[in-house]
Scaffold this active site. Structure first.
Site, PDB file in Angstrom:
ATOM      1  N   CYS A  81      70.568  10.721  58.276  1.00  0.00           N
ATOM      2  CA  CYS A  81      70.175   9.453  58.936  1.00  0.00           C
ATOM      3  C   CYS A  81      70.807   8.240  58.271  1.00  0.00           C
ATOM      4  CB  CYS A  81      68.661   9.273  58.993  1.00  0.00           C
ATOM      5  SG  CYS A  81      67.828  10.528  59.941  1.00  0.00           S
TER       6      CYS A  81
ATOM      7  N   HIS B  42      69.013   3.784  55.521  1.00  0.00           N
ATOM      8  CA  HIS B  42      68.585   4.812  56.471  1.00  0.00           C
ATOM      9  C   HIS B  42      68.560   4.159  57.855  1.00  0.00           C
ATOM     10  CE1 HIS B  42      65.687   7.475  58.521  1.00  0.00           C
ATOM     11  NE2 HIS B  42      65.954   8.369  57.595  1.00  0.00           N
TER      12      HIS B  42
ATOM     13  N   GLN C  89      61.600   6.448  49.795  1.00  0.00           N
ATOM     14  CA  GLN C  89      61.966   7.385  48.730  1.00  0.00           C
ATOM     15  C   GLN C  89      61.457   6.922  47.366  1.00  0.00           C
ATOM     16  OE1 GLN C  89      63.231  10.319  49.251  1.00  0.00           O
ATOM     17  NE2 GLN C  89      63.826  10.082  51.386  1.00  0.00           N
TER      18      GLN C  89
ATOM     19  N   ASP D 111      62.366  -0.971  51.858  1.00  0.00           N
ATOM     20  CA  ASP D 111      62.122   0.351  52.407  1.00  0.00           C
ATOM     21  C   ASP D 111      61.839   1.253  51.200  1.00  0.00           C
ATOM     22  OD1 ASP D 111      62.406   2.996  53.081  1.00  0.00           O
ATOM     23  OD2 ASP D 111      64.262   2.741  54.224  1.00  0.00           O
TER      24      ASP D 111
HETATM   25  N1  7TS Z   1      63.886   5.180  54.746  1.00  0.00           N
HETATM   26  C1  7TS Z   1      64.331   6.129  53.907  1.00  0.00           C
HETATM   27  C2  7TS Z   1      65.034   5.722  52.656  1.00  0.00           C
HETATM   28  C3  7TS Z   1      64.121   7.473  54.217  1.00  0.00           C
HETATM   29  O1  7TS Z   1      64.558   8.399  53.377  1.00  0.00           O
HETATM   30  C4  7TS Z   1      63.459   7.814  55.419  1.00  0.00           C
HETATM   31  C5  7TS Z   1      63.299   9.249  55.848  1.00  0.00           C
HETATM   32  C6  7TS Z   1      62.983   6.782  56.229  1.00  0.00           C
HETATM   33  C7  7TS Z   1      63.234   5.494  55.869  1.00  0.00           C
HETATM   34  C8  7TS Z   1      62.237   7.056  57.483  1.00  0.00           C
HETATM   35  O2  7TS Z   1      60.976   7.565  57.193  1.00  0.00           O
HETATM   36  P1  7TS Z   1      60.029   8.095  58.366  1.00  0.00           P
HETATM   37  O3  7TS Z   1      58.907   8.754  57.645  1.00  0.00           O
HETATM   38  O4  7TS Z   1      59.596   6.905  59.135  1.00  0.00           O
HETATM   39  O5  7TS Z   1      60.849   9.041  59.173  1.00  0.00           O
HETATM   40  N2  7TS Z   1      64.295  10.088  55.316  1.00  0.00           N
HETATM   41  C9  7TS Z   1      64.587  11.335  55.707  1.00  0.00           C
HETATM   42  C10 7TS Z   1      65.605  12.089  55.093  1.00  0.00           C
HETATM   43  O6  7TS Z   1      66.259  11.711  54.153  1.00  0.00           O
HETATM   44  N3  7TS Z   1      65.702  13.260  55.704  1.00  0.00           N
HETATM   45  O7  7TS Z   1      64.792  13.308  56.689  1.00  0.00           O
HETATM   46  C11 7TS Z   1      64.100  12.119  56.698  1.00  0.00           C
END
Ligand code: 7TS
Length: 416
Positions: free
Chosen positions: A373, A132, A212, A209
């Site tokens: 992303c 991501h 998910q 990370d």
């Molecule tokens: N890493 C992964 C694997 C993610 O899916 C996301 C957000 C993030 C990092 C970032 O998380 P945040 O809470 O700091 O924004 N993923 C998604 C998505 O798949 N669609 O919208 C946000």
């Protein structure tokens, strides 16, 4: 209680669970909402929503400051939540849990602070081709600033990491490896324990990370032996604007503060500052108190529902969706790893993902379309204009998936 009653009591009733999610009970574009964008953010149960308003109605006050009763209550609730997070991921100590805005800030904290102290010109950082942006751009930026090199673990056509060459990718200059635990685009569950073992044989720390992973599987940081891990509250049925960074205490002790100000200090004079102890050294300023407390309520929700029950329901939904989608024909699945979470990325015939997404939206069905992303993965690795992504949560039903499949047939009739 006899065994039959016992069985009845413990069986999972999705319709009963849905009563806890008021947002699901509405129409969108004149159709009952079918929310299949859970990988972006999932919906919140009443217990989480109530814990936010309850905080402001009863104990709103700044933490770690006032001697007065409300401040003590707010501090107690805030720290109790940190303890819940510790237990949730089986960290050794609550000192290893830093409250942050989310996964993105967790990675930025490590890239910025660990990076400042440990990365020098010519050093190497390893990520994967399926990151991501939030686990890619901070490292890219660090490498640009420090004249360091970013290397990628490649991805095969099924969407699995190719780990054969990891030993060769790691050199004496490798300073950290940062890997996504479950891909938000491909759904692949990566063999992170194996990666960590390999990295540790070369004395290289590993960051995960877990954005998910946290909503879908049991995370045990001691068993994994990861050095850093981040996840977001809003992907585990909690609020936005809160998440956590886990780091082994030895790293946090050595790392410089990420931000400076109140909370993170022990004493300040005009000449110098002594930093606070862990984890407060990394929590400058008034934190997201209600967010942290209701993150605790989200963990309570997961624990009372049961991660196993959640995983079983999602597996059932995933299998049902794959069967229904294969019947339609003309669907290309992106990400067909053997180890997969409940995320389905696909293209329908040669229809642009945005067109599929818009028609589904008209039918009340929420899916995500585009790069998710992970632009380099979609554009450079898979050479696609984007995908449509359906992702499931514990409150989704097989009936919803049937309607989703009918929706896809309609898209195909209209545009193929
Ligand atoms: N890493 C992964 C694997 C993610 O899916 C996301 C957000 C993030 C990092 C970032 O998380 P945040 O809470 O700091 O924004 N993923 C998604 C998505 O798949 N669609 O919208 C946000």
């Amino acid at each position: 209680m006899n065994t039959i009653e016992l069985h009845k009591d413990t069986s999972f009733d999705v319709n009963k669970l849905r009563e806890q999610f008021p947002i699901l009970n509405q129409s969108v574009n004149g159709k009952p909402l079918i929310y299949l964008d859970n990988a972006a953010t999932n919906q919140k149960p009443l217990s989480v929503i109530n814990s936010i308003s309850n905080y402001y109605e009863t104990i709103n006050s700044n933490v770690h400051r006032g001697l007065h009763t409300l401040s003590e209550r707010a501090t107690e609730a805030y720290e109790a939540s940190r303890e819940k997070v510790r237990e949730f991921i089986n960290a050794k100590s609550a000192n290893e849990i830093v409250f942050v805005r989310g996964t993105t800030e967790g990675v930025n904290l490590v890239a910025s602070s660990f990076g400042k102290a440990n990365i020098n010109e010519g050093d190497e950082i390893i990520v994967t081709e399926m990151e991501h942006h939030s686990n890619l751009v901070p490292w890219q930026n660090l490498c640009r600033e420090k004249n360091a090199v970013l290397k990628y673990i490649p991805v095969n056509d099924e969407g699995e990491l190719i780990l054969d060459d990891l030993e060769n990718l790691i050199t004496e200059k490798t300073k950290i490896i940062s890997v996504v635990y479950i891909s938000n685009t491909l759904g692949t569950i990566n063999p992170v324990k194996k990666i960590i073992e390999t990295a540790h044989r070369h004395n290289v720390p590993v960051m995960l990370d877990a954005a998910q992973a946290a909503p879908h599987l049991k995370i045990d940081v001691q068993n994994l032996d990861c050095d850093f891990l981040a996840f977001s509250g809003h992907k585990i049925y909690g609020p936005t604007g809160i998440g956590i960074l886990y780091a082994k205490e030895k790293f946090l002790e050595d790392m410089p503060p990420y931000q400076f100000g109140g909370e993170m200090i022990k004493s300040v004079s005009y000449e110098q500052t002594v930093y606070n102890e862990l984890p407060y050294k990394f929590e400058a300023g008034t934190p997201n108190i209600s967010g942290a407390i209701s993150l605790g309520a989200a963990i309570d929700f997961i624990n009372s529902t049961g991660l196993e029950v959640i995983a079983d329901q999602e597996k059932k939904l995933f299998d049902h969706a794959m069967n229904r989608m294969k019947e339609i024909g003309g669907i290309r699945f992106i990400g067909t790893a053997k180890e997969k979470a409940s995320v389905i990325s696909f293209l329908l015939e040669d229809i642009h993902p945005y067109d599929t997404g818009s028609i589904l939206d008209n039918l009340g069905i929420a899916v995500r379309t585009g790069f998710h992303c992970t632009q380099p993965l979609i554009e450079q690795r898979f050479k696609l204009p984007g995908t449509v992504r359906a992702s499931f949560a514990v409150y989704n039903t097989t009936e919803e998936i049937d309607i989703f499949a009918e929706g896809l047939k309609k898209v195909k009739q209209m545009l193929a």
